[in-house]
Write a protein that holds these residues in place. Structure first.
Motif, short mmCIF file in Angstrom:
data_model
loop_
_atom_site.label_atom_id
_atom_site.label_comp_id
_atom_site.label_asym_id
_atom_site.label_seq_id
_atom_site.Cartn_x
_atom_site.Cartn_y
_atom_site.Cartn_z
N SER A 61 -3.52 4.84 -1.10
CA SER A 61 -4.77 4.20 -0.71
C SER A 61 -5.98 4.58 -1.56
O SER A 61 -7.08 4.18 -1.24
N GLY A 62 -5.79 5.36 -2.60
CA GLY A 62 -6.95 5.67 -3.44
C GLY A 62 -6.64 6.77 -4.43
O GLY A 62 -5.51 7.25 -4.52
N GLU A 63 -7.69 7.17 -5.16
CA GLU A 63 -7.52 8.28 -6.10
C GLU A 63 -8.77 9.13 -6.12
O GLU A 63 -9.86 8.67 -5.74
N ALA A 88 -10.68 14.79 0.10
CA ALA A 88 -9.38 14.53 0.70
C ALA A 88 -9.33 13.10 1.22
O ALA A 88 -8.34 12.38 1.04
N ASN A 89 -10.43 12.67 1.84
CA ASN A 89 -10.42 11.36 2.48
C ASN A 89 -10.47 10.19 1.51
O ASN A 89 -10.36 9.04 1.91
N VAL A 109 1.57 12.04 -2.89
CA VAL A 109 0.52 11.82 -3.90
C VAL A 109 1.11 12.11 -5.28
O VAL A 109 2.02 12.93 -5.41
N ILE A 110 0.56 11.44 -6.28
CA ILE A 110 0.93 11.74 -7.66
C ILE A 110 -0.21 12.55 -8.25
O ILE A 110 -1.39 12.18 -8.12
N VAL A 111 0.13 13.69 -8.83
CA VAL A 111 -0.89 14.55 -9.43
C VAL A 111 -0.66 14.58 -10.94
O VAL A 111 0.47 14.79 -11.39
N PHE B 357 -13.54 10.07 8.01
CA PHE B 357 -12.61 8.94 8.10
C PHE B 357 -12.03 8.70 6.70
O PHE B 357 -12.72 8.92 5.70
N PRO B 358 -10.79 8.21 6.63
CA PRO B 358 -10.29 7.78 5.32
C PRO B 358 -11.25 6.73 4.75
O PRO B 358 -11.77 5.89 5.51
N ILE B 359 -11.47 6.76 3.46
CA ILE B 359 -12.53 5.94 2.88
C ILE B 359 -12.34 4.42 3.12
O ILE B 359 -13.33 3.71 3.33
#
Ligand code: SF4
Lengths: 137, 444
Positions: A61-63, A88-89, A109-111, B357-359
């Protein structure tokens, strides 16, 4: 050595984060306490970097770019930890398994090393995500 | 002369330390010193009262993106109108407000026909689900202090999240039947990380992340006499270790399990708590055993108590039908409502949804009017259309607070808030009154 590794990420509280959060989330203390990923020493070695190098963490869902450190509250190989925080979020998946709770612990997660990428401030992360970020004044 | 106020409650974590000593300035406006408080609690007290940098007026976002000070009347009017105009507003937060504030919020959201939720929604919500299904054989922290000779921390790390919990209640204090303090107790920590809490443990079990359920199952098999059927390794833990720890717990005089987000946030969620409760029940065949959720904020237990009393449900309340309340986590929980784009106004109060919250959920909520009610600048206030400062409960406002073991404590005001700044309850009551006025005037 690998270009990138797949890890299982968890997020939880830390006392450093608690103190810094009460000082203020826009503060440098909060940035220093939370813009980190705690990893196992061997996983850091596998990425071919030294501790305290910036890495890019990507989830479904993001980076986010954070600094990789060797976990003091140690993680076994394959597990990593970003303190409960704005950073983190950026990558926590919002799916809740019908409980209301997002997937804060236990998601892939991919690091990958990102030594030349900048870590965003807390404000930039959040305001940037909603189109309000105007750059540092 | 500076004044020393004793037996003050700390408004940060669910341990709710109520032995804090606060020294306040002559004029009663500043905190000068605090004692009996951990490093986190110290920061809270130091940010109370009237000092430079404290937000004293509401701030409204302008078309150019900047924030401008407005009066409290304007803020009340704006909030009331947002709530009345919205089809399904959501008010979320409440970890850091008093129970009086929770009750006032319920009045407002009942009138506006929206959803009302608290931080349990994203932390111990799954505990509630398991407790509904399986009961809650719990106790008070005083019982742990006085009786528990075996203490298990499962997926919780009080050294970081509840810094004085171990010294006040769970490990170090001398109790009535635990007169030797730490020496009277066996401490067991089960966590995928070797945490700072694990460092003080007699037994540490490094469970594989997300595999807690299997380990609980193995312990239950031992309780039921099926230890021969356990595999050699369960969730990273060798069978011998499981048998050794099971033996210690079975032979305890009194055992308590403290569990935290490690269980609630990992795969399995409410099922992890469910089986933890079942194991607790099983262990009562052998000894006295109880279980307790390590609740995070100092009053996150409060809205569960207040709203259960008012509506019959502790969180994720859907009040849109007005005549009846409905609760269904996964459907009426804040993050799910946000991700489905189902709410058209958001009020963040006594928490920071912007940071926690998750973004993607924040991005959805931000498409609609977004209001923050909080004493401080936080990530939610910095993306809000309106930020309303209020008093800090426990520092410049008093009120009832529920500790993690459901014991209510009366918190006290130690310093004066900046003039004109209302409490959460006062602000919400004013919004309620304005809504009544607007409706009477035929608004909408
Ligand atoms: S342990 Fe919790 S309640 Fe006690 S002083 Fe620290 S933050 Fe406050």
């Amino acid at each position: 050595m690998a270009d990138k590794i797949l890890l299982n990420m968890i997020t939880q509280r830390s006392i450093e984060e608690g103190i810094a959060m009460e000082i203020g989330k826009p503060s440098p203390e909060y940035f220093d306490a939370c813009a980190l990923i705690e990893m196992n020493e061997d996983d850091i070695k596998e990425l071919g970097i030294t501790p305290n190098t910036n890495v890019k963490v990507t989830s479904e869902s993001g980076e986010v770019v954070v600094k990789a450190i060797v976990a003091r509250q140690s993680c076994y190989r394959g597990l990593c930890h970003i303190r409960q925080s704005v950073w983190a979020n950026q990558v926590v998946p919002p799916r809740t398994q019908s409980t209301g709770e997002p997937q804060y612990s236990g998601f892939p997660v991919i690091v990958e090393p990102a030594p030349n990428e900048r870590i965003k401030s807390a404000l930039e992360c959040v305001q940037g995500a909603v189109g309000l970020w105007k750059g540092d004044e | 002369m500076p004044k020393v106020i004793k037996n003050v409650g700390c408004p940060y974590c669910g341990t709710c330390c109520d032995d804090v000593e606060v020294t306040v300035s002559d004029d009663g406006k500043r905190v000068l010193e605090v004692k009996n408080v951990c490093a986190i609690g110290t920061q809270i007290f130091m940010h109370g009262g009237d000092h430079e940098g404290r937000i004293k007026l509401p701030r409204m976002r302008q078309p150019d993106g900047s924030m401008k000070d407005v009066s409290f009347e304007e803020a009340i009017d704006y909030t009331a109108k947002v709530l009345l105009k919205a089809k399904k507003p959501l008010m979320y937060g409440f970890g850091s407000t008093n129970c009086e504030g929770h009750a006032a919020a319920a009045r407002v959201m009942e009138r506006s026909g929206g959803c009302l939720d608290n931080c349990a929604s994203i932390c111990h919500g799954s505990s509630f689900l398991a407790i509904f299904d399986n009961g809650y054989p719990s106790c008070t922290l005083g019982e742990v202090k006085n009786r528990a000779d075996v203490v298990v921390f499962w997926g919780s790390n009080p050294a970081h999240a509840h810094p004085r919990h171990m010294s006040r209640y769970s490990i170090f204090p001398r109790g009535f039947f635990t007169g030797k303090g730490h020496n009277s107790r066996t401490v067991i920590v089960i966590d995928p990380r070797y945490t700072d809490t694990a460092r003080v443990a007699d037994h540490y079990l490094q469970v594989r992340q997300g595999h807690d359920y299997e380990l609980f199952d193995a312990f239950r098999m031992v309780c039921h006499g099926h230890e021969d059927d356990i595999p050699d390794v369960v969730a990273n833990i060798p069978k011998e270790k499981i048998l050794e720890v099971a033996e210690i717990i079975k032979n305890a005089r009194y055992c308590n399990f403290f569990y935290g987000m490690g269980l609630c946030h990992s795969d399995g969620r409410n099922h992890n708590i469910d089986i933890a409760i079942s194991l607790t029940r099983d262990l009562n065949e052998f000894t006295k055993c109880t279980i307790m959720a390590m609740r995070g904020h100092y009053n996150i237990t409060g809205p569960g108590a207040v709203w259960s009393w008012q509506f019959g449900f502790p969180y994720c309340l859907d009040l849109t039908k007005k005549t009846m309340v409905h609760m269904n986590p996964g459907e009426t929980s804040s993050v799910d409502l946000a991700m489905r784009d189902e709410v058209d106004a958001f009020i963040n109060i006594g928490t920071d949804a912007g940071a926690h919250f998750p973004i993607p959920a924040v991005q959805h909520l931000k498409k609609h009017p977004f209001i923050t009610v909080d004493p401080h600048i936080n990530m939610a206030s910095e993306i809000s259309d309106l930020h309303v400062p209020v008093k800090i409960c426990g520092v410049d406002d008093g009120g009832i607070v529920y500790r993690m073991d459901n014991v209510p404590i009366q918190y006290r005001k130690v310093v004066d808030a900046p003039e004109g700044v209302p409490s959460d309850e006062e602000f919400l009551d004013a919004v309620y009154n304005r809504m009544v006025e607007l409706e009477g005037d035929g608004f909408l």
